[in-house]
Design a protein around this motif. Sequence first.
Motif, PDB file in Angstrom:
ATOM      1  N   TRP A  95     -30.561  55.016 102.161  1.00  0.00           N
ATOM      2  CA  TRP A  95     -31.380  54.423 103.220  1.00  0.00           C
ATOM      3  C   TRP A  95     -30.599  53.279 103.854  1.00  0.00           C
ATOM      4  O   TRP A  95     -29.964  52.477 103.165  1.00  0.00           O
ATOM      5  N   TYR A  96     -30.676  53.224 105.160  1.00  0.00           N
ATOM      6  CA  TYR A  96     -30.086  52.147 105.946  1.00  0.00           C
ATOM      7  C   TYR A  96     -31.159  51.661 106.903  1.00  0.00           C
ATOM      8  O   TYR A  96     -32.147  52.362 107.140  1.00  0.00           O
ATOM      9  N   ARG A  97     -30.962  50.488 107.448  1.00  0.00           N
ATOM     10  CA  ARG A  97     -31.939  49.996 108.410  1.00  0.00           C
ATOM     11  C   ARG A  97     -31.248  49.240 109.532  1.00  0.00           C
ATOM     12  O   ARG A  97     -30.151  48.718 109.354  1.00  0.00           O
ATOM     13  N   GLN A  98     -31.909  49.216 110.652  1.00  0.00           N
ATOM     14  CA  GLN A  98     -31.378  48.502 111.808  1.00  0.00           C
ATOM     15  C   GLN A  98     -32.506  47.723 112.456  1.00  0.00           C
ATOM     16  O   GLN A  98     -33.457  48.324 112.979  1.00  0.00           O
ATOM     17  N   ALA A  99     -32.374  46.408 112.395  1.00  0.00           N
ATOM     18  CA  ALA A  99     -33.348  45.530 113.029  1.00  0.00           C
ATOM     19  C   ALA A  99     -32.964  45.329 114.488  1.00  0.00           C
ATOM     20  O   ALA A  99     -31.801  45.509 114.861  1.00  0.00           O
ATOM     21  N   PRO A 100     -33.926  44.947 115.324  1.00  0.00           N
ATOM     22  CA  PRO A 100     -33.623  44.734 116.749  1.00  0.00           C
ATOM     23  C   PRO A 100     -32.490  43.732 116.935  1.00  0.00           C
ATOM     24  O   PRO A 100     -32.514  42.647 116.364  1.00  0.00           O
ATOM     25  N   GLY A 101     -31.495  44.134 117.716  1.00  0.00           N
ATOM     26  CA  GLY A 101     -30.387  43.245 118.009  1.00  0.00           C
ATOM     27  C   GLY A 101     -29.376  43.082 116.897  1.00  0.00           C
ATOM     28  O   GLY A 101     -28.456  42.267 117.013  1.00  0.00           O
ATOM     29  N   ARG A 148     -26.653  48.200 111.990  1.00  0.00           N
ATOM     30  CA  ARG A 148     -27.239  48.956 110.893  1.00  0.00           C
ATOM     31  C   ARG A 148     -26.649  48.465 109.575  1.00  0.00           C
ATOM     32  O   ARG A 148     -25.442  48.224 109.463  1.00  0.00           O
ATOM     33  N   GLU A 149     -27.526  48.311 108.571  1.00  0.00           N
ATOM     34  CA  GLU A 149     -27.079  47.807 107.283  1.00  0.00           C
ATOM     35  C   GLU A 149     -27.576  48.689 106.153  1.00  0.00           C
ATOM     36  O   GLU A 149     -28.591  49.378 106.269  1.00  0.00           O
ATOM     37  N   LEU A 150     -26.852  48.634 105.048  1.00  0.00           N
ATOM     38  CA  LEU A 150     -27.223  49.383 103.859  1.00  0.00           C
ATOM     39  C   LEU A 150     -28.480  48.807 103.224  1.00  0.00           C
ATOM     40  O   LEU A 150     -28.619  47.583 103.103  1.00  0.00           O
ATOM     41  N   VAL A 151     -29.379  49.680 102.812  1.00  0.00           N
ATOM     42  CA  VAL A 151     -30.536  49.275 102.022  1.00  0.00           C
ATOM     43  C   VAL A 151     -30.295  49.679 100.567  1.00  0.00           C
ATOM     44  O   VAL A 151     -30.293  48.842  99.672  1.00  0.00           O
ATOM     45  N   ALA A 152     -30.082  50.965 100.348  1.00  0.00           N
ATOM     46  CA  ALA A 152     -29.872  51.464  98.983  1.00  0.00           C
ATOM     47  C   ALA A 152     -29.287  52.870  99.042  1.00  0.00           C
ATOM     48  O   ALA A 152     -29.493  53.589 100.021  1.00  0.00           O
ATOM     49  N   THR A 153     -28.564  53.224  97.992  1.00  0.00           N
ATOM     50  CA  THR A 153     -28.046  54.575  97.874  1.00  0.00           C
ATOM     51  C   THR A 153     -28.361  55.122  96.496  1.00  0.00           C
ATOM     52  O   THR A 153     -28.623  54.356  95.555  1.00  0.00           O
ATOM     53  N   VAL A 175     -35.898  49.766 111.939  1.00  0.00           N
ATOM     54  CA  VAL A 175     -35.947  51.221 111.866  1.00  0.00           C
ATOM     55  C   VAL A 175     -35.149  51.626 110.634  1.00  0.00           C
ATOM     56  O   VAL A 175     -33.999  51.214 110.472  1.00  0.00           O
ATOM     57  N   TYR A 176     -35.774  52.398 109.788  1.00  0.00           N
ATOM     58  CA  TYR A 176     -35.150  52.824 108.532  1.00  0.00           C
ATOM     59  C   TYR A 176     -34.628  54.248 108.703  1.00  0.00           C
ATOM     60  O   TYR A 176     -35.386  55.152 109.094  1.00  0.00           O
ATOM     61  N   TYR A 177     -33.354  54.417 108.400  1.00  0.00           N
ATOM     62  CA  TYR A 177     -32.689  55.704 108.550  1.00  0.00           C
ATOM     63  C   TYR A 177     -32.275  56.246 107.178  1.00  0.00           C
ATOM     64  O   TYR A 177     -31.764  55.501 106.351  1.00  0.00           O
ATOM     65  N   CYS A 178     -32.452  57.531 106.998  1.00  0.00           N
ATOM     66  CA  CYS A 178     -31.931  58.156 105.788  1.00  0.00           C
ATOM     67  C   CYS A 178     -30.613  58.866 106.112  1.00  0.00           C
ATOM     68  O   CYS A 178     -30.365  59.258 107.250  1.00  0.00           O
ATOM     69  N   ASN A 179     -29.804  58.979 105.096  1.00  0.00           N
ATOM     70  CA  ASN A 179     -28.487  59.592 105.231  1.00  0.00           C
ATOM     71  C   ASN A 179     -28.244  60.456 104.009  1.00  0.00           C
ATOM     72  O   ASN A 179     -28.657  60.107 102.898  1.00  0.00           O
ATOM     73  N   ALA A 180     -27.591  61.584 104.200  1.00  0.00           N
ATOM     74  CA  ALA A 180     -27.285  62.452 103.072  1.00  0.00           C
ATOM     75  C   ALA A 180     -25.940  63.122 103.264  1.00  0.00           C
ATOM     76  O   ALA A 180     -25.573  63.496 104.382  1.00  0.00           O
ATOM     77  N   GLU A 181     -25.215  63.263 102.166  1.00  0.00           N
ATOM     78  CA  GLU A 181     -23.981  64.045 102.130  1.00  0.00           C
ATOM     79  C   GLU A 181     -24.342  65.361 101.450  1.00  0.00           C
ATOM     80  O   GLU A 181     -24.815  65.367 100.319  1.00  0.00           O
ATOM     81  N   TYR A 182     -24.126  66.461 102.120  1.00  0.00           N
ATOM     82  CA  TYR A 182     -24.602  67.722 101.579  1.00  0.00           C
ATOM     83  C   TYR A 182     -23.568  68.824 101.781  1.00  0.00           C
ATOM     84  O   TYR A 182     -22.622  68.684 102.553  1.00  0.00           O
ATOM     85  N   ARG A 183     -23.795  69.903 101.071  1.00  0.00           N
ATOM     86  CA  ARG A 183     -22.900  71.051 101.127  1.00  0.00           C
ATOM     87  C   ARG A 183     -23.687  72.275 101.593  1.00  0.00           C
ATOM     88  O   ARG A 183     -24.807  72.526 101.104  1.00  0.00           O
ATOM     89  N   THR A 184     -23.115  72.997 102.512  1.00  0.00           N
ATOM     90  CA  THR A 184     -23.716  74.225 103.036  1.00  0.00           C
ATOM     91  C   THR A 184     -22.914  75.429 102.558  1.00  0.00           C
ATOM     92  O   THR A 184     -21.681  75.414 102.622  1.00  0.00           O
ATOM     93  N   ASP A 185     -23.595  76.428 102.086  1.00  0.00           N
ATOM     94  CA  ASP A 185     -22.945  77.665 101.645  1.00  0.00           C
ATOM     95  C   ASP A 185     -22.701  78.545 102.870  1.00  0.00           C
ATOM     96  O   ASP A 185     -23.642  79.032 103.497  1.00  0.00           O
TER      97      ASP A 185
END
Length: 122
Positions: free
Chosen positions: A34-40, A43-48, A90-100
């Motif tokens: 999870w990352y977040r970006q406040a107005p102005g 974007r910063e790290l929240v947790a992984t 605004v809280y953004y999710c991020n994922a590293e994933y693999r596609t077959d």
Amino acid sequence: QLQASGGGLVQAGGSLRVSCAASGSVFSINNMGWYRQAPGKERELVATISEGDITNYADSMKGRFTISRDNAKNALYLQMHNLKPEDTAVYYCNAEYRTDLGGGYYLDSASWGQGTLVTVSS
């Protein structure tokens, strides 16, 4: 694709849980976060959280936020307690994933969700 949800308006000191669901042809998901970006602000790290549930938090979130995941559902969660007005973002999710891709071939990618707005009133 990543779809974030669960944002909203909450009073200072309150709690909120945001969720993120991955859809599409996902073979496996490695690190999520999870990352977040406040107005102005940038974007910063929240947790992984790793595939093996090893977690990492930004210092200001430690003890108040908990990141978790449900690998069976390809889902990511962020439980937030004791929210403060400065958590508004605004809280953004991020994922590293693999596609077959078939034929023994895989594609490693990273993706961002569209974001969900969390507003904490004082």
